[in-house]
Motif scaffolding. Structure first.
Motif, PDB file in Angstrom:
ATOM      1  N   PHE A 302       0.836  -1.197   0.000  1.00 40.20           N
ATOM      2  CA  PHE A 302       0.000   0.000   0.000  1.00 40.20           C
ATOM      3  C   PHE A 302       0.873   1.249   0.000  1.00 40.20           C
ATOM      4  N   ALA A 303       1.918   1.242   0.858  1.00 40.99           N
ATOM      5  CA  ALA A 303       2.784   2.418   0.961  1.00 40.99           C
ATOM      6  C   ALA A 303       3.561   2.654  -0.331  1.00 40.99           C
ATOM      7  N   LEU A 304       4.060   1.592  -0.966  1.00 39.62           N
ATOM      8  CA  LEU A 304       4.834   1.753  -2.200  1.00 39.62           C
ATOM      9  C   LEU A 304       3.969   2.246  -3.351  1.00 39.62           C
ATOM     10  N   LEU A 305       2.710   1.808  -3.416  1.00 40.83           N
ATOM     11  CA  LEU A 305       1.860   2.129  -4.563  1.00 40.83           C
ATOM     12  C   LEU A 305       1.026   3.385  -4.372  1.00 40.83           C
ATOM     13  N   SER A 306       0.915   3.880  -3.146  1.00 43.59           N
ATOM     14  CA  SER A 306       0.098   5.079  -2.914  1.00 43.59           C
ATOM     15  C   SER A 306       0.834   6.172  -2.171  1.00 43.59           C
ATOM     16  N   ALA A 337      -4.027   6.291  -3.893  1.00 41.70           N
ATOM     17  CA  ALA A 337      -3.045   6.646  -4.922  1.00 41.70           C
ATOM     18  C   ALA A 337      -3.479   7.888  -5.684  1.00 41.70           C
ATOM     19  N   ARG A 338      -4.773   8.004  -5.938  1.00 41.67           N
ATOM     20  CA  ARG A 338      -5.269   9.155  -6.692  1.00 41.67           C
ATOM     21  C   ARG A 338      -5.034  10.462  -5.934  1.00 41.67           C
ATOM     22  N   ARG A 339      -4.976  10.402  -4.591  1.00 44.76           N
ATOM     23  CA  ARG A 339      -4.790  11.608  -3.790  1.00 44.76           C
ATOM     24  C   ARG A 339      -3.339  11.841  -3.372  1.00 44.76           C
ATOM     25  N   CYS A 340      -2.414  10.963  -3.793  1.00 40.58           N
ATOM     26  CA  CYS A 340      -1.054  11.077  -3.286  1.00 40.58           C
ATOM     27  C   CYS A 340      -0.300  12.200  -3.999  1.00 40.58           C
ATOM     28  N   ASP A 341       0.834  12.624  -3.400  1.00 42.24           N
ATOM     29  CA  ASP A 341       1.621  13.725  -3.942  1.00 42.24           C
ATOM     30  C   ASP A 341       2.424  13.310  -5.169  1.00 42.24           C
ATOM     31  N   ASN A 342       2.725  12.030  -5.310  1.00 44.61           N
ATOM     32  CA  ASN A 342       3.481  11.545  -6.454  1.00 44.61           C
ATOM     33  C   ASN A 342       2.571  11.569  -7.687  1.00 44.61           C
ATOM     34  N   ARG A 343       2.882  12.473  -8.621  1.00 44.28           N
ATOM     35  CA  ARG A 343       2.002  12.657  -9.779  1.00 44.28           C
ATOM     36  C   ARG A 343       1.937  11.402 -10.645  1.00 44.28           C
ATOM     37  N   GLN A 344       3.062  10.691 -10.742  1.00 43.92           N
ATOM     38  CA  GLN A 344       3.068   9.491 -11.572  1.00 43.92           C
ATOM     39  C   GLN A 344       2.113   8.443 -11.017  1.00 43.92           C
ATOM     40  N   LEU A 345       2.158   8.222  -9.681  1.00 42.39           N
ATOM     41  CA  LEU A 345       1.242   7.262  -9.074  1.00 42.39           C
ATOM     42  C   LEU A 345      -0.201   7.738  -9.177  1.00 42.39           C
ATOM     43  N   ALA A 346      -0.410   9.029  -8.997  1.00 41.69           N
ATOM     44  CA  ALA A 346      -1.776   9.560  -9.086  1.00 41.69           C
ATOM     45  C   ALA A 346      -2.350   9.329 -10.476  1.00 41.69           C
ATOM     46  N   ARG A 347      -1.519   9.508 -11.517  1.00 41.44           N
ATOM     47  CA  ARG A 347      -2.000   9.274 -12.885  1.00 41.44           C
ATOM     48  C   ARG A 347      -2.294   7.799 -13.135  1.00 41.44           C
ATOM     49  N   GLN A 348      -1.524   6.922 -12.478  1.00 43.35           N
ATOM     50  CA  GLN A 348      -1.692   5.486 -12.710  1.00 43.35           C
ATOM     51  C   GLN A 348      -2.656   4.833 -11.721  1.00 43.35           C
ATOM     52  N   ALA A 349      -3.353   5.646 -10.931  1.00 43.27           N
ATOM     53  CA  ALA A 349      -4.299   5.074  -9.960  1.00 43.27           C
ATOM     54  C   ALA A 349      -5.373   4.241 -10.636  1.00 43.27           C
ATOM     55  N   VAL A 350      -5.707   4.615 -11.874  1.00 47.66           N
ATOM     56  CA  VAL A 350      -6.739   3.866 -12.580  1.00 47.66           C
ATOM     57  C   VAL A 350      -6.309   2.417 -12.818  1.00 47.66           C
ATOM     58  N   LEU A 351      -4.981   2.173 -12.936  1.00 46.37           N
ATOM     59  CA  LEU A 351      -4.504   0.803 -13.130  1.00 46.37           C
ATOM     60  C   LEU A 351      -4.716  -0.057 -11.893  1.00 46.37           C
ATOM     61  N   MET A 352      -4.835   0.586 -10.744  1.00 48.67           N
ATOM     62  CA  MET A 352      -4.973  -0.168  -9.493  1.00 48.67           C
ATOM     63  C   MET A 352      -6.418  -0.537  -9.196  1.00 48.67           C
ATOM     64  N   ARG A 353      -7.349   0.061  -9.896  1.00 45.51           N
ATOM     65  CA  ARG A 353      -8.749  -0.242  -9.642  1.00 45.51           C
ATOM     66  C   ARG A 353      -9.035  -1.706  -9.947  1.00 45.51           C
ATOM     67  N   GLY A 354      -9.873  -2.283  -9.169  1.00 44.16           N
ATOM     68  CA  GLY A 354     -10.260  -3.666  -9.419  1.00 44.16           C
ATOM     69  C   GLY A 354      -9.329  -4.649  -8.755  1.00 44.16           C
ATOM     70  N   ASP A 355      -8.471  -5.299  -9.527  1.00 41.36           N
ATOM     71  CA  ASP A 355      -7.682  -6.416  -9.005  1.00 41.36           C
ATOM     72  C   ASP A 355      -6.673  -5.982  -7.946  1.00 41.36           C
ATOM     73  N   LEU A 356      -5.897  -4.911  -8.198  1.00 37.71           N
ATOM     74  CA  LEU A 356      -4.920  -4.482  -7.179  1.00 37.71           C
ATOM     75  C   LEU A 356      -5.624  -4.017  -5.906  1.00 37.71           C
ATOM     76  N   ASP A 357      -6.757  -3.330  -6.051  1.00 38.66           N
ATOM     77  CA  ASP A 357      -7.565  -2.981  -4.870  1.00 38.66           C
ATOM     78  C   ASP A 357      -7.941  -4.235  -4.091  1.00 38.66           C
TER      79      ASP A 357
END
Length: 906
Positions: A302-306, A337-357
């Protein structure tokens, strides 16, 4: 005086949680006394305590006496542990020869040991190593054994992502032998820092995390747990190779040692952990398993991805951190991830929806049995995600499997689809016109079936899962969206009528939950009208009639609920009679249907409580007994259903209260004791669920209240103290929950009976005033205000404050007169008013004429409904009637600290 909280002393056999809650107030009382006065008070308490409780109190007092005499401050701690000389002589170790290694500089230190960078000094190889050994400050027998255990553990691990053990030995110092380990030196940075510095994307971070998971899985396959997985214990080299460090608190699962006999080492090291990465079972000091490391890996993932902790802002203080680990549900990974300060992770939050969640949520379950069983299973699902294959944490379905297949083979699917479309275009033109009408009809039917299935799920199973957790806003959205969809149907089918009624009922239920009672009535009335007919049978599946009956009963229940809380008892009875009628029809058509049995039991319980409110005690008793029989049969078939167990205990409490009002005190106390025992068992089985703690607190209060009214004051004090402790714990968890605060005030008020304290009653009156909200009137609140007012006036009279007592009682009596006029059928309200009127006549009448007038007024109120109707069987009301008659014949004395009986109305 506030109660001081004590932590239980460490004894050979500690108390159970229930015993501690029971004995804590008595321990407070004993410790507040002078030492010479404790023994006589303990002798008094022995008459009401069992042998086990008495022995526990004696042990605690003996331990307190020993600790008070211990000379803790006479010598420095270092001298007492014989380490003062070692601590002063150790100094800087740079250049020290340790075996075949020369120390260069300290890399770091912690509570257990220090780590030094060293080089081989005998010329066998030129590489750098890390030498780890204990500080002398922790060089005890247990710490040394724990340090040696780390060496044994690391020697069994050979994995490219685990720092290797190279050597071990004992360095001789004047103070004694100093054991050390020589470990592979890892020149790298913590994994979270590495990911941030290299700006890794989501897939790269998951791949790196899999290296760590492989290392943990390697250890678990050798029966070793790490138990302190965190970023600082995972270094990544510049080449991108992760290395897992520090098995210093790992637990060796030795197959030759029984689980019931832990070693001294396990007891010493068993509770070491880093709180933010600890699993709930570690915090509770329960047994740890491979799922414990899975939880820590879930937090790390969770910490690494968000860039956040799973519980977000709930970890600001130590207490918040404990609550977060034990209670706070984790955030959704993609949302964080969508709310995190890391812009790259925030942009890729959509990839985490579903299975990674789903993977993160499963790894972070509070219950170890609900997580992945080990690191290997967690890693397998992450690899499936990387390969775009279906994961094991989600149930198989044709649609989900197809989606995964398309993600894996996008180009092939696209090419195949294009070829297939071309082929169909060439061969299907001649058939298109002929099949057009049939295809359209099939599509329409298919869409209708899908729509019906989705609506049935959203208004059924999904809504049922939202209700226990109080998600009113989601329930409201579910009902509103469903109703908007259904409103498009001009001529609704029976299935659509059922769905529309369910949606309207959900909307009404949400409004009722928000105390918007008038607004809730309209959708519930519409639902009732939609379901007035008998359930259609033609062309419907076998279960349709049961769904129709349940929806009929639910709409009727909520209409009765609204009328009940608005004190319109005739309307509530009409609605709940319909609720019982449709439940009986359902059960008659399907005698083996447990849901029908449960609904009928609930209907009987609601009607019984309504009869109890109006003083119809014999009818209430019969209905409570019927409800109890139905729930008993249902519990026998569903032994693992905690909701049925809670309802069974709840009905026992209502039945016990009814028996008490009928004057059958021994039978009432027996039934109420059973209710409390069941509530305590539920709380013990679900220690993290606040709802069961609230249930136990209410059961303890009802039993304590009944014991006080039955003259068993010693037993009543114990149960009321338990209720106060439970409600206090709940209020500390959430001070905004008004029912918990009211429960605490009610229990504290009951504790003051007999000899009320003026200061305590003033404080309770002020708390109740803050809790009273005009937009949410409550008859229970009015009755509680009446009792507090009477006890406060009684305390004021004991201090000679006659005018204050008159003013206090006059204000509350005026409010009760107004409320009783508006609620003509509410028995408890009229009894509370009669109680205060008698107290005013008996205690605050300056002349015989005024006393006679007030007594006559009280006597006249007994001739009006609902008091007159209930007088035949209602034992507390009969006592009030006797007091009213006696009041007319006695001569008033100077007002003073008389002590009339406690409030007779429950």
């Amino acid at each position: 005086m506030t109660t001081q909280a004590h932590f239980p002393p460490t004894l050979a056999a500690g108390p159970s949680p229930e015993q501690w809650l029971r004995l804590n107030p008595l321990l407070d009382e004993l410790l507040d006394l002078e030492p010479d006065a404790r023994a006589p008070r303990l002798a008094e308490l022995s008459a009401t305590l069992n042998a086990q409780d008495l022995a526990m109190l004696q042990q605690w007092l003996a331990l307190d006496a020993r600790l008070m005499g211990a000379p803790f401050m006479e010598r420095p701690a270092a001298q007492q542990t014989r380490l003062a000389e070692a601590l002063t002589e150790l100094g800087d170790l740079s250049g020290l020869q340790v075996g075949a290694y020369t120390l260069e500089r300290e890399l770091g230190s912690g509570g257990m040991g220090s780590v030094w960078l060293a080089k081989r000094s005998d010329g066998r190889f030129q590489g750098k190593v890390a030498v780890k050994f204990l500080k002398f400050g922790s060089f005890s027998r247990g710490a040394r054994a724990r340090f040696e255990r780390e060496g044994h553990i690391l020697a069994r691990l050979t994995h490219p992502h685990i720092a290797r053990l190279l050597d071990a030995g004992v360095h001789v110092l004047p103070q004694g032998g100093q054991p050390y380990l020589v470990l592979e030196y890892v020149d790298g940075m913590p994994i979270d820092t590495f990911c941030q510095a290299r700006q890794l994307d989501v897939r790269q971070r998951v791949s790196l995390l899999l290296d760590v998971i492989d290392a943990v899985a390697h250890a678990q396959q050798r029966l070793i747990l790490h138990r302190d997985i965190k970023p600082n214990n995972i270094l990544v080299t510049p080449e991108g190779q992760a290395k897992l460090l520090d098995f210093g608190i790992a637990k060796l699962q030795d197959e030759t040692q029984p689980a019931a006999a832990p070693t001294a080492l396990t007891r010493l090291a068993g509770h070491a952990f880093t709180l933010l990465y600890a699993a709930p079972e570690q915090v509770r000091q329960q047994d740890v398993t491979t799922a414990t490391d899975v939880y820590a890996l879930g937090v790390l993932m969770f910490a690494l991805l968000s860039g956040r902790h799973p519980t977000g802002d709930a970890t600001q203080s130590d207490l918040d951190q404990l609550r977060a680990v034990l209670v706070t549900p984790p955030s959704r990974l993609s949302d964080a991830a969508r709310r995190c300060d890391n812009r790259q992770l925030a942009r890729q939050a959509v990839l985490m929806r579903g299975d990674l969640d789903t993977i993160a949520a499963k790894a972070l379950k509070k219950d170890p049995a609900a997580r992945y069983p080990n690191a290997l299973a967690l890693g397998a699902d992450l690899r499936r995600w990387l390969a775009r294959e279906p994961i094991s944490a989600r149930p198989d379905s044709a649609l989900y499997t197809l989606q995964c297949f398309v993600r894996r083979h996008r180009l092939a699917v696209a090419a195949g689809s294009a070829a297939m479309l071309a082929l169909l275009g060439l061969t299907g033109v001649s058939l298109w016109q002929a099949q057009r009408a049939a295809t359209a009809e099939q599509h329409a039917q298919s869409r209708q079936r899908q729509s019906d299935a989705l609506l049935a799920y959203m208004l059924g199973d999904f809504a049922e899962r939202l209700r226990p957790i109080g998600r009113l806003e989601l329930l409201d959205q579910v009902g509103s969206q469903a109703l908007q969809h259904l409103s498009l149907q001009d001529h609704p089918s029976p299935t659509e009528r059922l769905h529309r009624a369910k949606a309207l009922t959900v909307i009404g239920e949400v409004r009722a939950g928000r105390r918007e009672l008038d607004a809730a009535r309209e959708p519930l009335t519409q639902a009732h009208q939609l379901l007035q007919d008998e359930p259609p049978s033609q062309g419907q599946p076998a279960h349709f009639a049961a769904s129709w009956r349940k929806a009929q009963g639910t709409a009727a229940f909520w209409l009765g609920h609204i009328a009940y809380h608005q004190r319109r008892f005739d309307e509530a009875e009409q609605a709940w009679q319909r609720y019982r009628s449709v439940s009986q029809q359902w059960l008659h058509a399907a005698p083996q249907d447990l849901d029908a049995q449960v609904e009928l039991a609930y209907a009987h319980n609601n009607l019984a409580s309504l009869n109890l409110e109006q003083g119809r005690l014999l009818q209430a008793e019969a209905l409570f007994q019927s409800a109890l029989q139905g729930l008993t049969r249902a519990r026998a078939a569903r032994r693992d259903d905690p909701t049925l167990q809670a309802e069974h205990s709840n009905v026992l409490s209502w039945l016990g209260s009814t028996l008490l009002l009928l004057g059958r005190h021994p039978q009432a106390l027996e039934v109420l004791g059973q209710a409390l025992s069941q509530a305590q068992a539920l709380r013990q089985a679900h220690p993290a669920d606040r709802g069961w703690l609230e249930h136990k607190a209410n059961a303890a209060y009802v039993l304590g209240d009944a014991e006080w009214r039955s003259g068993q004051h010693a037993a009543a004090r114990l149960h009321l103290a338990q209720a106060v402790a439970d409600f206090s714990a709940l209020e500390q968890l959430d001070p905004t929950r008004r029912p918990w605060s009211l429960g605490l005030v009610r229990a504290q008020t009951a504790q003051q009976r007999g000899k009320p304290s003026l200061e305590a009653m003033q404080a309770l009156a002020q708390r109740l005033q803050r809790l009273d909200k005009p937009q949410a009137p409550s008859v229970r609140l009015h009755v509680l205000r009446a009792e507090i007012s009477r006890l406060l006036a009684q305390a004021q009279l004991a201090r000679g404050q006659l005018s204050e007592a008159k003013h206090q009682l006059g204000e509350v009596l005026a409010l009760l007169n107004k409320d009783a006029a508006e609620n003509a059928q509410d028995l408890r309200l009229h009894m509370a008013r009669l109680e205060l009127s008698l107290f005013q006549a008996e205690q605050l009448s300056p002349s015989s004429a005024q006393q006679q007038q007030r007594c006559a007024t009280a006597q006249q109120s007994l001739l009006r409904a609902p008091l007159q109707n209930a007088l035949t069987h209602h034992a507390p009301l009969q006592l009030l009637a006797a007091r009213a008659q006696h009041c007319l014949t006695q001569t008033p004395s100077r007002p003073g600290p008389k002590q009339p009986p406690a409030m007779a109305s429950l």
